[in-house]
Design an enzyme around this catalytic site. Structure first.
Site, PDB file in Angstrom:
ATOM      1  N   TYR A 142      12.266   8.706  -3.075  1.00 11.04           N
ATOM      2  CA  TYR A 142      12.530   7.875  -4.252  1.00 11.04           C
ATOM      3  C   TYR A 142      14.011   7.874  -4.626  1.00 11.04           C
ATOM      4  CZ  TYR A 142       7.820   6.689  -5.900  1.00 11.04           C
ATOM      5  OH  TYR A 142       6.575   6.153  -6.053  1.00 11.04           O
ATOM      6  N   LYS A 192       3.895  16.026   5.992  1.00  6.51           N
ATOM      7  CA  LYS A 192       3.629  15.647   7.381  1.00  6.51           C
ATOM      8  C   LYS A 192       4.616  16.385   8.292  1.00  6.51           C
ATOM      9  CE  LYS A 192       2.156  11.688   8.904  1.00  6.51           C
ATOM     10  NZ  LYS A 192       0.863  11.956   9.594  1.00  6.51           N
ATOM     11  N   ASP A 225      -2.037  12.810   5.527  1.00  2.84           N
ATOM     12  CA  ASP A 225      -3.045  11.798   5.889  1.00  2.84           C
ATOM     13  C   ASP A 225      -4.438  12.437   5.945  1.00  2.84           C
ATOM     14  OD1 ASP A 225      -2.253  13.271   8.127  1.00  2.84           O
ATOM     15  OD2 ASP A 225      -2.410  11.596   9.531  1.00  2.84           O
ATOM     16  N   ASP A 249       2.533  10.146  -5.103  1.00  3.81           N
ATOM     17  CA  ASP A 249       2.268   8.848  -5.717  1.00  3.81           C
ATOM     18  C   ASP A 249       0.963   8.274  -5.150  1.00  3.81           C
ATOM     19  OD1 ASP A 249       2.839   6.519  -7.246  1.00  3.81           O
ATOM     20  OD2 ASP A 249       3.619   5.546  -5.443  1.00  3.81           O
ATOM     21  N   ASP A 253      -3.088   8.323  -6.959  1.00  8.41           N
ATOM     22  CA  ASP A 253      -3.868   7.104  -7.233  1.00  8.41           C
ATOM     23  C   ASP A 253      -5.254   7.212  -6.598  1.00  8.41           C
ATOM     24  OD1 ASP A 253      -1.917   5.788  -8.708  1.00  8.41           O
ATOM     25  OD2 ASP A 253      -2.167   3.896  -7.617  1.00  8.41           O
TER      26      ASP A 253
HETATM   27  C1  IPM Z   1       3.656   6.230 -10.884  1.00  5.59           C
HETATM   28  C2  IPM Z   1       4.134   4.816 -10.682  1.00  5.59           C
HETATM   29  C3  IPM Z   1       5.654   4.850 -10.573  1.00  5.59           C
HETATM   30  C4  IPM Z   1       6.013   5.595  -9.319  1.00  5.59           C
HETATM   31  C5  IPM Z   1       6.320   3.475 -10.644  1.00  5.59           C
HETATM   32  C6  IPM Z   1       5.921   2.690 -11.868  1.00  5.59           C
HETATM   33  C7  IPM Z   1       7.828   3.602 -10.581  1.00  5.59           C
HETATM   34  O1  IPM Z   1       3.515   4.262  -9.573  1.00  5.59           O
HETATM   35  O2  IPM Z   1       4.094   6.857 -11.868  1.00  5.59           O
HETATM   36  O3  IPM Z   1       2.844   6.697 -10.090  1.00  5.59           O
HETATM   37  O4  IPM Z   1       6.017   5.022  -8.217  1.00  5.59           O
HETATM   38  O5  IPM Z   1       6.305   6.789  -9.430  1.00  5.59           O
HETATM   39 MG    MG Z   2       1.974   5.473  -8.725  1.00  7.54          MG
END
Ligand code: IPM
Ligand code: MG
Length: 368
Positions: A142, A192, A225, A249, A253
């Site tokens: 990032y 990884k 993975d 990230d 999710d």
């Molecule tokens: C998260 C989001 C952020 C990230 C975005 C909005 C910059 O997806 O907090 O997971 O990628 O970190």
């Molecule tokens: Mg995210």
């Protein structure tokens, strides 16, 4: 003594409406638990861009550095898609994370009993699930340099760099081990190392920190993975997962969706202790700004409310009050309160964002 200070940054999309419900909860704690906060509010993301031409004004950044904790709603929306990368709403959030040095991002994935049927996985795979993903938040791909879109010969080349120092890995590993000691005492580290040198270093440093300081905690390693696959296969094998910024990230999710709705999950981003002993901290729901439903009273405020519960626990040492708030949320769900995101196909009528906030406040009062 003065009250602890909170900076509220509602942001964009559904951010302001879910934050309005959190304000009710904050007021409740002030009135009923002798826990008053000095609350100030400011802009971040697209709303800050609209007013100041930047997704995070320097004054807001300075305020965030001074307060005891920051509570953020969400940033972004299609209105801002065409903006230059440097002023996109997300840059405001990334600047906060970076300049406050919030290296440890705690993302719990907990499945509430009342919602086990909402998961796309079988109920016995997710019922009772309680895992914590610790995502490194201020380094890795990032932020690594070089980055950019360059010209090479007669074509363009897009570059981002995965970069981790030993100390960056060690500090996030420590925060994962510390958390594990208060939970199930297990950490699984994901990278990884089979294809990335930064992954090899990650595995080595996590192992060194473990042997030197946390040998009492059970440690395992997984390629990220395979970790993603195991999260879908049998997530209850995990307690704490520690991983880098990008894998974290993605994995968070995926873990979030195991619980049925992204509208339920809070997060805490923590940095080093400040002079008063509290960690630098920002709390925010994992969900985004959901522009498609913004302003319609459909959003689920629970993730944002639970983010405030994390603030009570991690910034203000109010673990019992955090438990009280989490139990209040559990109770309203058990009683059948559902925002639109939590509805099955049975045709039940959803309640609005503010009705959900009111129900949580009522459950808090009933807890006294
Ligand atoms: C998260 C989001 C952020 C990230 C975005 C909005 C910059 O997806 O907090 O997971 O990628 O970190
Ligand atoms: Mg995210």
């Amino acid at each position: 003594m003065s009250n602890p200070s909170l900076l509220i940054l509602p942001g964009d999309g559904i951010g302001p409406e879910v934050m309005a419900e959190v304000r009710k909860v904050i007021d409740w704690f002030g009135k009923n638990r002798d826990l008053a906060f000095d609350v100030s509010e400011d802009l971040v993301g697209g709303s800050a861009y609209d007013k100041h031409g930047t997704p995070l004004h320097d004054d807001t950044m300075a305020k965030a550095q001074e307060v005891d904790a920051v509570l953020l709603g969400a940033v972004g929306g299609p209105k801002y898609d065409a903006l230059d990368f440097s002023v996109k709403p997300e840059r405001g959030l990334l600047r906060l994370r970076k300049e406050m040095d919030l290296f440890s991002n705690l993302r719990p994935a907990q499945c509430f009993d009342a919602l086990a049927d909402f998961s796309s996985l079988k109920k016995d795979v997710v019922a009772g699930l309680d895992i914590m993903i610790v995502r490194e938040l201020t380094s890795g791909i990032y932020f690594g340099e070089p980055r950019g879109i360059f010209k090479e010969g007669n074509e363009r080349i897009g570059i981002n760099t995965q970069r981790y120092t030993e100390s960056e890995i060690a500090r996030v590993a420590r925060s994962a081990f510390e958390l594990a000691r208060k939970r199930g005492n297990k950490v699984c580290s994901m990278e990884k190392a089979n294809v990335m040198e930064s992954g090899i270093l990650w595995r080595e440093v996590v192992t060194e920190v473990h042997q030197a300081e946390y040998a009492d905690v059970e440690l395992s390693h997984m390629y990220a993975d395979a970790g993603a696959m195991q999260l879908c296969r049998w997530p209850k094998q995990f307690d704490v997962i520690v991983t880098d910024n990008l894998f974290g990230d993605l994995l968070s999710d995926a873990a979030a969706m195991l619980t049925g709705s992204l509208g339920m999950l809070p997060s805490a981003s923590l940095g080093a202790p400040m002079a008063n002993g509290r960690p630098k901290a920002l709390y925010e729901p994992v969900h985004g700004s959901a522009p498609d439903i913004a302003g319609q009273g459909k959003a689920n405020p629970i993730a944002c409310v639970l983010s405030f519960a994390m603030a009570l626990r991690y910034s203000f040492d109010q673990g019992e009050e955090a438990d009280r708030l989490e139990k209040a949320v559990e109770k309203v769900l058990a009683d059948g309160a559902r925002t639109a995101d939590l509805l099955g196909e049975d045709g039940a009528k959803p309640i609005s964002t503010s009705e959900m906030g009111d129900a949580i406040v009522a459950a808090l009062t009933a807890s006294l």
